[in-house]
Design a protein around this motif. Structure first.
Motif, PDB file in Angstrom:
ATOM      1  N   PHE B 179       1.075  -1.390  -0.194  1.00 54.66           N
ATOM      2  CA  PHE B 179      -0.366  -0.473   0.070  1.00 54.66           C
ATOM      3  C   PHE B 179       0.668   1.232  -0.001  1.00 54.66           C
ATOM      4  O   PHE B 179       1.580   1.397   0.583  1.00 54.66           O
ATOM      5  CB  PHE B 179      -1.152  -0.034   1.372  1.00 54.66           C
ATOM      6  N   VAL B 180       0.661   2.399  -0.850  1.00 51.77           N
ATOM      7  CA  VAL B 180       1.063   3.794  -0.666  1.00 51.77           C
ATOM      8  C   VAL B 180       0.352   4.556  -0.606  1.00 51.77           C
ATOM      9  O   VAL B 180      -0.998   4.902  -1.543  1.00 51.77           O
ATOM     10  CB  VAL B 180       1.845   3.831  -1.813  1.00 51.77           C
ATOM     11  N   GLU B 181       0.388   5.796   0.367  1.00 54.46           N
ATOM     12  CA  GLU B 181       0.290   7.090   0.949  1.00 54.46           C
ATOM     13  C   GLU B 181       0.775   8.126  -0.258  1.00 54.46           C
ATOM     14  O   GLU B 181       1.352   8.688  -0.570  1.00 54.46           O
ATOM     15  CB  GLU B 181       0.452   7.082   2.240  1.00 54.46           C
ATOM     16  N   HIS B 182      -0.405   8.695  -0.957  1.00 56.75           N
ATOM     17  CA  HIS B 182      -0.418  10.065  -1.332  1.00 56.75           C
ATOM     18  C   HIS B 182       1.433  11.277  -0.619  1.00 56.75           C
ATOM     19  O   HIS B 182       1.723  11.474  -1.504  1.00 56.75           O
ATOM     20  CB  HIS B 182      -1.341  10.323  -1.760  1.00 56.75           C
ATOM     21  N   ASN B 342     -11.025  -5.391   4.620  1.00 53.69           N
ATOM     22  CA  ASN B 342     -11.217  -4.446   5.287  1.00 53.69           C
ATOM     23  C   ASN B 342     -10.240  -3.721   5.658  1.00 53.69           C
ATOM     24  O   ASN B 342      -9.732  -2.924   6.611  1.00 53.69           O
ATOM     25  CB  ASN B 342     -11.454  -4.834   6.744  1.00 53.69           C
ATOM     26  N   ASN B 343      -8.892  -3.909   5.159  1.00 56.93           N
ATOM     27  CA  ASN B 343      -8.331  -2.579   4.509  1.00 56.93           C
ATOM     28  C   ASN B 343      -8.086  -1.308   4.357  1.00 56.93           C
ATOM     29  O   ASN B 343      -9.127  -1.477   3.664  1.00 56.93           O
ATOM     30  CB  ASN B 343      -6.438  -3.306   3.684  1.00 56.93           C
ATOM     31  N   PHE B 649       2.920   1.336   3.675  1.00 53.96           N
ATOM     32  CA  PHE B 649       1.672   1.932   4.508  1.00 53.96           C
ATOM     33  C   PHE B 649       1.011   0.600   5.087  1.00 53.96           C
ATOM     34  O   PHE B 649       0.591  -0.199   4.501  1.00 53.96           O
ATOM     35  CB  PHE B 649       0.829   2.786   3.487  1.00 53.96           C
ATOM     36  N   ILE B 650       1.368   0.702   6.336  1.00 59.52           N
ATOM     37  CA  ILE B 650       1.301  -0.324   6.807  1.00 59.52           C
ATOM     38  C   ILE B 650      -0.295  -0.640   7.935  1.00 59.52           C
ATOM     39  O   ILE B 650      -0.624   0.227   8.975  1.00 59.52           O
ATOM     40  CB  ILE B 650       2.384  -0.897   8.421  1.00 59.52           C
ATOM     41  N   ARG B 657      -0.639   1.717  11.085  1.00 59.75           N
ATOM     42  CA  ARG B 657       0.505   1.343  11.766  1.00 59.75           C
ATOM     43  C   ARG B 657       1.479   3.124  11.645  1.00 59.75           C
ATOM     44  O   ARG B 657       2.466   2.913  12.084  1.00 59.75           O
ATOM     45  CB  ARG B 657       1.630   0.535  11.860  1.00 59.75           C
ATOM     46  N   THR B 658       1.019   3.243  10.513  1.00 57.22           N
ATOM     47  CA  THR B 658       1.500   4.483   9.541  1.00 57.22           C
ATOM     48  C   THR B 658       0.838   5.893   9.833  1.00 57.22           C
ATOM     49  O   THR B 658       0.396   6.001   8.522  1.00 57.22           O
ATOM     50  CB  THR B 658       2.376   4.209   8.440  1.00 57.22           C
TER      51      THR B 658
END
Ligand code: FES
Ligand code: FES
Lengths: 155, 749
Positions: B179-182, B342-343, B649-650, B657-658
């Motif tokens: 997963f990557v956060e913008h 559910n992520n 992204f954890i 977590r992040t």
């Protein structure tokens, strides 16, 4: 305190931070908030000449000090040499990080008008930008350094 | 005289204001009588809501309302399907679900009351692994669906068994991307009010204002004409603002309370509350002849779609068309699955399903090269698509297909030589210390420009000319809701108008995006505005010139000319959906290609990787503004470096977590390649305005695989799970298995 050269007297709560006072009470919205935890640098302003993170700087501590925000760099419509360098190097995309970077660079050059590349990187490393990859920001700093060296526009 | 026309690096039109802190972003707006609103977020990633009790919260002085699902006229939204509740009613499905909105006279009161809204939950089992979620016995994220499988898309081409039988060598690999956060610097914010014409007006950051409008109107059960969105300066987007964030919440509050309402998300709320780039589990099996020609590929990808559909289906569609890379291959079997969990919701992010595939296909290419003892540039050259090639989806590639040009340019810049026997890599360079290893890695990639698979992509522009009495053009105003998210589209549209009208660029103004004043341009995504909105502006300018000439002929004395034009992607190439039998289609309107070569230093004692030099060859057609194009390349490489080496992204059991920038690290200036060399190959796109095409996404795509291939070149270790953190590299070097990695199981269907 003085803000951008003008005396300001204002009552603040002990849990208020400088960033909020500047933005919400004084309307100086050029100071940006990106994280409120001292990680991004978008909220950088100068306090007695030092670049500080205004999102975690208690407003009370500002008493009696001289604050300069991004709005204080432009004089009579003339861009500061750092701002002009950012314009010429196309060092802003979305621009949200830009005031913070400009302030950090202003503080660096006030202290050290001839920084090495490593010193420039070190100064910029506390600020995050998600758009530019930092290269054009570094170019802007070099440009400002050159122009200052050539006697251009240091206040 | 057209100073500032196409090809010139004119100054961005917004930059002087930005360096002075004078551009206003959504959080910078206030109105008299304004109220403050905060979100009550889901307490669990998966739970049934038994009861919501706002009474204590309502008792806090200054609190005016606690809005819940009962206050939403039509409690659903979503960019592709309406599967997301505005405010959760019966169930929460991820931590980003919104349960209530507290509205108060002050922010302090709202925040205090937020903690007093009592929500009674019954926790439900969590599905947090898409492979598990595909099992028949898995807990359902959406009870009204028979399974968690959102979509399966496939391509069948030729006969893979035959293809593998003809292969001299077969290589296999599994790859996992996170997963990557913008992580745009400006967190979500919005201010809603009822304007003087009675419209609910939302000032917010957005990528596709007219689509936001549709969703706001739907949820509020209002006619479209009664809703308006104004987009001021936007602090970055990268796909993360394509979905709705605060829009409906502030609109609802303002509509209900008839007062201006402002909402600003904190960084934690931003990271928790908006979607992420899809993680991919990929399994590849590729065959090639000893001459290095691909004979067959078999590829499977499972995407974690998170709790709601968002744009997962179009991301999957895109991904399936790109999974085999920019290569010609006669036999292919490709399957892609998007699965609810559910992520975090997964959504658009720079590359839109084209960013993850290169991590698989470019490592496969290097594995083939290694197995065959071939040069990595040479083997790619033997397989790359070119104009007229047939892609895996059965379509013929257009003239802008420039993979070879980008590979050639990057390879030459990196010191490769083209010899009679083929391409030869440069010799090894000197190491700085004994614990350092240097390596060089190549990666090619490509991306669609514009919306694909039959979507009727279009952009509309209105051009107004002010004429002098002799009919000469004094100035021009362009209205087109192409949102400036930092990429520079406003400047580029001004240049295209200037070029077409023969006017100085300083005499062209591009209006700020306001759905009440600017026509729909579609989204600031899919690298599409230069192509789609650029073409629309050029078309409108040409019509305006014709009208002006007619006015002159008729001696009408007109001083103002207005022309409106719509550009449709279909006029260039009519795209089609995947065929139900073999998946063949005309997938995309146009394309952008890029190759990058990374030179890295790996510290074999710590596993740390530093990119020393990165060469990025990109095809933007004819660059309209080279300086801005360079900015796109540098920013794209920034995201690629983060993707390769640090960003993850954890979530654990659905818990984030992040959620802060101190936990989710994006590259600082010190993490970037020491040297970036950008080359534009300038293969024109005959369908783009003056030969230009989009490039906003392509520079992000090859960075990570180029770095991974360079790490392999330096150390012999294949890192197949991103990001290549020091720990992962260290483990790979010592053969120490990683902690629970992506299981290489076969998905069930
Ligand atoms: S807002 Fe102050 S450091 Fe980010
Ligand atoms: S210009 Fe957008 S964050 Fe730096």
């Amino acid at each position: 305190m003085t803000v951008n050269g003008r005396p300001v007297s204002i009552e603040v709560e002990p849990d208020e931070f400088l960033a909020d006072v500047l933005r919400d009470r004084l309307g100086l919205i050029g100071t940006k908030i990106g994280c409120r935890e001292g990680e991004c640098g978008a909220c950088t302003v100068l306090v007695d000449g030092d670049a500080i993170l205004s999102c975690i700087y208690p407003a009370l501590k500002a008493e009696g000090r001289s604050i300069v925000t991004i709005e204080g760099l432009t004089r009579e419509g003339e861009l500061d040499v750092v701002q002009q360098a950012f314009v010429d190097a196309a060092a802003a995309q979305c621009g949200y990080c830009t005031p913070g970077f400009v302030m950090v660079v202003r503080a660096l050059l006030d202290r050290n008008p001839h920084p090495t590349e490593a010193e420039i990187e070190e100064a910029l490393a506390g600020n995050l930008c998600r758009c530019t990859g930092y290269y054009q920001i570094k170019e802007a700093v070099q440009l400002a350094v050159e122009r200052l060296g050539a006697g251009g526009g240091a206040p | 005289m057209t100073a500032g026309a196409v090809g010139e690096s004119v100054r961005r039109v917004d930059i002087e204001a930005k360096v002075q802190g004078r551009r206003r972003y959504p959080q910078d707006f206030s109105l008299p009588g304004m109220l403050h609103a905060v979100v009550v977020w889901a307490g669990y990633p998966h739970a049934r809501i038994r009861r919501i009790d706002p009474s204590e919260a309502l008792a806090v002085p200054g609190v005016l309302a606690v809005l819940t699902h009962e206050d939403v006229p039509v409690n659903e939204y979503g960019i592709n399907i309406y599967d997301q509740p505005v405010l959760a009613s019966d169930k929460v499905r991820w931590l980003g679900d919104r349960v209530a909105v507290v509205v108060a006279e002050t922010l302090r009161a709202a925040e205090r009351a937020r903690d007093l809204v009592r929500v009674d939950y019954e926790e439900l089992p969590i599905v947090d692994d898409p492979l598990e979620a595909m099992r028949p016995e898995a807990t359902l994220v959406h009870e009204d669906r028979r399974s968690n499988l959102l979509k399966h898309i496939y391509v069948r081409r030729g006969n893979v068994e035959e293809g593998f039988a003809a292969a001299d060598v077969i290589v296999e690999g599994t790859y996992h991307t996170p997963f990557v956060e913008h992580a745009y610097l400006q967190p979500e914010a919005g201010l809603a009010y009822i304007d003087d014409e009675g419209r609910v007006t939302v000032i917010c950051a957005a990528q596709w204002p007219h689509d936001d409008l549709r969703q706001i109107a739907h949820a509020l059960a209002l006619p479209l004409e009664q809703v308006r969105e104004v987009v001021p300066a936007v602090g970055g987007a990268f796909g993360g603002r394509e979905d709705i964030s605060v829009q409906i919440l502030v609109a609802l509050a303002a509509w209900r309370l008839r007062r201006p309402v402002k909402m600003v998300w904190s960084r934690e709320e931003s990271i928790r509350g908006h979607g992420k780039r899809h993680p991919f589990h990929m399994r590849h099996r590729w065959g090639a002849t000893k001459e290095g020609r691909l004979t067959a590929v078999e590829i499977e990808a499972v995407l974690d779609a998170g709790a709601y559909a968002s744009t997962s289906v179009p991301v999957l569609e895109n991904a399936v068309s790109f999974l085999a890379g920019p290569y010609a291959v006669p036999h292919a079997r490709i399957d892609g699955y998007a699965v609810y969990t559910n992520n975090a919701v997964t959504m658009a992010m720079r590359g839109f399903g084209a960013t993850q595939p290169p991590v698989g296909y470019e490592l496969q290419m290097d594995r083939l090269a290694e197995a065959l003892g071939m040069d990595p540039v040479e083997i790619r050259m033997r397989n790359l698509l070119e104009p007229g090639s047939i892609a895996v989806t059965g379509n013929r590639m257009p003239a802008v297909t420039s993979a070879r040009e980008t590979l050639r340019a990057a390879a030459l810049a990196a010191g490769w030589r083209e010899e009679p026997q083929g391409w030869r890599r440069p010799g090894a360079s000197i190491l700085r210390a004994s614990h350092l290893r240097r390596g060089i890695g190549v990666a090619c990639a490509y991306k669609n420009v514009g919306y694909s698979f039959g979507f009727d992509d279009r952009s509309t522009a209105i051009v107004e000319l002010a004429l002098a009495s002799d009919g000469s053009i004094q100035s021009a105003l362009v209205r087109c809701a192409a949102v400036e998210v930092g990429q520079g589209v406003t400047t580029v549209l001004a240049q295209l108008a200037a070029q077409t009208l023969g006017l100085e660029v300083s005499r062209v103004r591009v209006a700020l995006t306001d759905t009440a004043a600017t026509p729909s341009a579609g989204s600031s995504s899919a690298s599409r505005h230069v192509f789609m909105s650029g073409n629309a502006v050029v078309k409108a300018c040409r019509q305006a010139l014709e009208k002006r000439d007619a006015a002159l002929r008729e001696e009408s004395g007109a001083t103002r000319i207005v022309a409106e034009a719509t550009f449709r992607g279909h006029d260039v190439r009519r795209t089609t959906a995947y065929d139900i039998v073999d998946g063949h289609c005309e997938p995309h309107i146009s394309y952008s290609f890029g190759t990058q070569i990374a030179i890295v230093e790996v510290d074999i004692e710590t596993g740390a990787v530093q990119v020393d030099r990165l060469i990025a060859a990109t095809n933007a057609g004819t660059p309209v503004n080279p300086r801005l194009c360079l900015g796109q390349v540098a920013g794209g490489v920034h995201m690629g470096v983060g993707y390769a080496l640090m960003e993850e992204f954890i979530q654990q059991k659905g818990q984030v977590r992040t959620a802060r920038l101190s936990e989710y690290h994006i590259p600082t200036v010190a993490d970037m390649p020491r040297e970036l060399e950008s080359i534009f190959t300038e293969v024109p796109d005959p369908d783009g305005p003056y030969g230009a095409t989009g490039l906003g996404e392509t520079p992000t795509l090859p960075t990570a695989p180029a770095i991974l291939n360079a790490i392999h070149d330096a150390t012999g270790a294949w890192i197949t799970e991103l990001p290549a953190t020091p720990e992962r590299v260290w483990r790979a070097l010592r053969g120490v298995p990683a902690q629970p990695a992506a299981p290489a199981r076969r998905p069930c269907p």
